[in-house]
Design an enzyme around this catalytic site. Structure first.
Site, mmCIF file in Angstrom:
data_model
loop_
_atom_site.group_PDB
_atom_site.id
_atom_site.type_symbol
_atom_site.label_atom_id
_atom_site.label_comp_id
_atom_site.label_asym_id
_atom_site.label_seq_id
_atom_site.Cartn_x
_atom_site.Cartn_y
_atom_site.Cartn_z
ATOM 1 N N ASP A 26 0.825 -1.211 0.000
ATOM 2 C CA ASP A 26 0.000 0.000 0.000
ATOM 3 C C ASP A 26 0.863 1.267 0.000
ATOM 4 O OD1 ASP A 26 -2.383 1.389 0.008
ATOM 5 O OD2 ASP A 26 -2.612 1.328 2.190
ATOM 6 N N HIS A 43 2.443 3.673 -8.842
ATOM 7 C CA HIS A 43 2.244 2.245 -9.133
ATOM 8 C C HIS A 43 3.439 1.703 -9.926
ATOM 9 C CE1 HIS A 43 -1.687 2.470 -7.479
ATOM 10 N NE2 HIS A 43 -2.221 3.176 -8.446
ATOM 11 N N TRP A 75 -11.643 -2.178 -8.080
ATOM 12 C CA TRP A 75 -12.348 -1.938 -9.350
ATOM 13 C C TRP A 75 -13.155 -0.646 -9.290
ATOM 14 C CZ3 TRP A 75 -10.684 -4.536 -13.313
ATOM 15 C CH2 TRP A 75 -10.275 -5.867 -13.192
ATOM 16 N N LEU A 137 10.564 -20.650 -4.495
ATOM 17 C CA LEU A 137 9.662 -19.747 -3.756
ATOM 18 C C LEU A 137 8.297 -19.757 -4.431
ATOM 19 C CD1 LEU A 137 9.238 -17.297 -1.754
ATOM 20 C CD2 LEU A 137 9.989 -15.824 -3.625
HETATM 21 C C1 IPE Z 1 -5.430 -2.663 -0.188
HETATM 22 O O1 IPE Z 1 -5.096 -1.330 -0.329
HETATM 23 C C2 IPE Z 1 -5.381 -3.350 -1.512
HETATM 24 C C3 IPE Z 1 -4.056 -3.499 -2.102
HETATM 25 C C4 IPE Z 1 -2.936 -3.129 -1.565
HETATM 26 C C5 IPE Z 1 -4.019 -4.133 -3.389
HETATM 27 P P1 IPE Z 1 -6.196 -0.198 -0.521
HETATM 28 O O2 IPE Z 1 -5.476 1.086 -0.640
HETATM 29 O O3 IPE Z 1 -7.116 -0.562 -1.628
HETATM 30 O O4 IPE Z 1 -7.018 -0.289 0.847
HETATM 31 P P2 IPE Z 1 -7.825 0.824 1.624
HETATM 32 O O5 IPE Z 1 -8.783 1.423 0.656
HETATM 33 O O6 IPE Z 1 -6.825 1.826 2.097
HETATM 34 O O7 IPE Z 1 -8.467 0.100 2.751
HETATM 35 C C1 IPE Z 2 -1.500 0.347 -3.372
HETATM 36 O O1 IPE Z 2 -1.327 1.715 -3.385
HETATM 37 C C2 IPE Z 2 -1.724 -0.234 -4.740
HETATM 38 C C3 IPE Z 2 -3.096 -0.682 -4.990
HETATM 39 C C4 IPE Z 2 -4.076 -0.656 -4.122
HETATM 40 C C5 IPE Z 2 -3.388 -1.194 -6.306
HETATM 41 P P1 IPE Z 2 -2.543 2.716 -3.360
HETATM 42 O O2 IPE Z 2 -2.941 3.011 -4.757
HETATM 43 O O3 IPE Z 2 -3.639 2.216 -2.507
HETATM 44 O O4 IPE Z 2 -1.864 3.996 -2.717
HETATM 45 P P2 IPE Z 2 -2.466 4.939 -1.580
HETATM 46 O O5 IPE Z 2 -2.904 4.068 -0.458
HETATM 47 O O6 IPE Z 2 -3.607 5.683 -2.191
HETATM 48 O O7 IPE Z 2 -1.343 5.821 -1.214
HETATM 49 MG MG MG Z 3 -4.062 2.410 -0.544
#
Ligand code: IPE
Ligand code: IPE
Ligand code: MG
Length: 248
Positions: A26, A43, A75, A137
Site C-alpha cells: 500500500d 504504481h 475496481w 519460492l
Molecule cells: C489494499 O489497499 C489493496 C491493495 C494493496 C491491493 P487499498 O489502498 O485498496 O485499501 P484501503 O482502501 O486503504 O483500505
Molecule cells: C497500493 O497503493 C496499490 C493498490 C491498491 C493497487 P494505493 O494506490 O492504494 O496507494 P495509496 O494508499 O492511495 O497511497
Molecule cells: Mg491504498
C-alpha cells in the site's frame, strides 16, 4: 560480505523464519502525490519493490509469499487508474517472466480472476504455466481478490458438494472448510506486512490470517525494498507466538 548480506545470514542463522509472508502493498498513490506526480507514477515505482521483495524472500529461503496487488474493491477506482494498473500488471508479468524463472519463483494467483480483462488474464496464465516447474519460492498474486468473496465462494462449493451427495455436513470442520478456499495447499501466513501505516486488513485473507503476526510500517510501498523486508522478518523473529496458550 556487505552489511545486508551479513544481515541475511543472521536472519537465517536465527532459524525462526516465517514459512509464508503475506504483504499488503500500500501507499503507491501517496508516494506519487508527495512528488507532485499522478498516482500511476507511484504504481510504476512500486514494481521495483515487488522485484526486490521476491528476491529477498527467495534469498532468505522463505517458502511462500503472497502479494495483494489488486482488491475486488479496487475496481471502484477511476477507470483511468484501473486501466493503467491492469496495463502495468500485464507488462510486469511479461517482462519479469524470465527473471522469475531464473529465481525459481513459481507464480500462482488467487481472486476473482475471471474479472481480469482478457489480455491480463492471458498473460497471467502464460506466467503461471511458464513458472509451474519452479520450486524455490511460491509467489501468489492476489488479483481482484476479496477475503469475504473467497469465503462465500468456498461456502458455495461446499453447498454444491453437499447437494450432490459428496459431502456430509457433519464432517465439515475447519481443515475441511479450508480445502474449499482458493489456495488449499498454502500454509496460513505467519507474518502479514502492510506498508504505508494503515492499521487495517482491507479484506485480505480473512480466513488465513487468524493467527498471523501483524507488522505495519510507515514506509510507502515504492520505498520498501530488501532492507525493509529484512526489518520485517527480524521483527517477526523477536515475537512470541502463543496461539492462545500459555508459554512455559
Ligand atoms: C489494499 O489497499 C489493496 C491493495 C494493496 C491491493 P487499498 O489502498 O485498496 O485499501 P484501503 O482502501 O486503504 O483500505
Ligand atoms: C497500493 O497503493 C496499490 C493498490 C491498491 C493497487 P494505493 O494506490 O492504494 O496507494 P495509496 O494508499 O492511495 O497511497
Ligand atoms: Mg491504498
Amino acid at each position: 560480505m556487505n552489511p545486508l548480506e551479513e544481515r541475511a545470514r543472521a536472519i537465517q542463522a536465527h532459524g525462526n523464519l516465517p514459512r509464508h509472508v503475506a504483504v499488503i502493498m500500500d501507499g503507491n498513490g501517496r508516494w506519487a502525490e508527495r512528488r507532485g506526480q499522478p498516482r500511476i507514477f507511484g504504481h510504476r515505482a512500486g514494481m521495483k519493490s515487488v522485484r526486490a521483495v521476491i528476491e529477498a524472500a527467495g534469498d532468505l529461503g522463505i517458502e511462500a509469499l503472497t502479494l495483494y496487488a489488486f482488491s475486488k474493491e479496487n475496481w471502484k477506482r477511476p477507470p483511468a487508474e484501473v486501466d493503467a494498473l491492469m496495463g502495468l500488471l500485464r507488462r510486469y508479468m511479461k517482462s519479469e517472466r524470465e527473471e522469475l524463472i531464473e529465481r525459481g519463483a513459481r507464480i500462482e494467483a488467487i481472486g476473482d480472476l475471471d474479472q481480469l480483462g482478457g489480455a491480463a488474464r492471458a498473460e497471467l496464465d502464460r506466467l503461471i504455466e511458464a513458472t509451474a516447474h519452479c520450486d524455490r519460492l511460491r509467489v501468489t498474486l492476489a488479483l481482484s481478490y476479496g477475503g469475504r468473496a473467497e469465503i462465500v465462494e468456498a461456502a458455495r462449493r461446499i453447498a454444491r458438494a453437499a447437494v450432490a451427495g459428496n459431502l456430509d455436513p457433519q464432517s465439515l470442520d475447519e481443515p475441511a472448510f479450508a480445502r474449499f478456499l482458493y489456495s488449499p495447499d498454502l500454509p496460513d501466513p505467519d507474518l502479514l506486512v502492510r506498508t504505508s501505516g494503515e492499521m487495517r486488513i482491507s479484506n485480505f485473507l480473512l480466513w488465513q490470517i487468524a493467527y498471523a503476526e501483524l507488522y505495519v510500517t510507515e514506509t510507502l510501498w515504492p520505498d520498501f525494498g530488501r532492507e525493509a523486508f529484512f526489518e520485517a522478518i527480524e521483527d517477526y523473529q523477536s515475537r512470541e507466538r502463543r496461539f492462545g496458550r500459555v508459554m512455559a
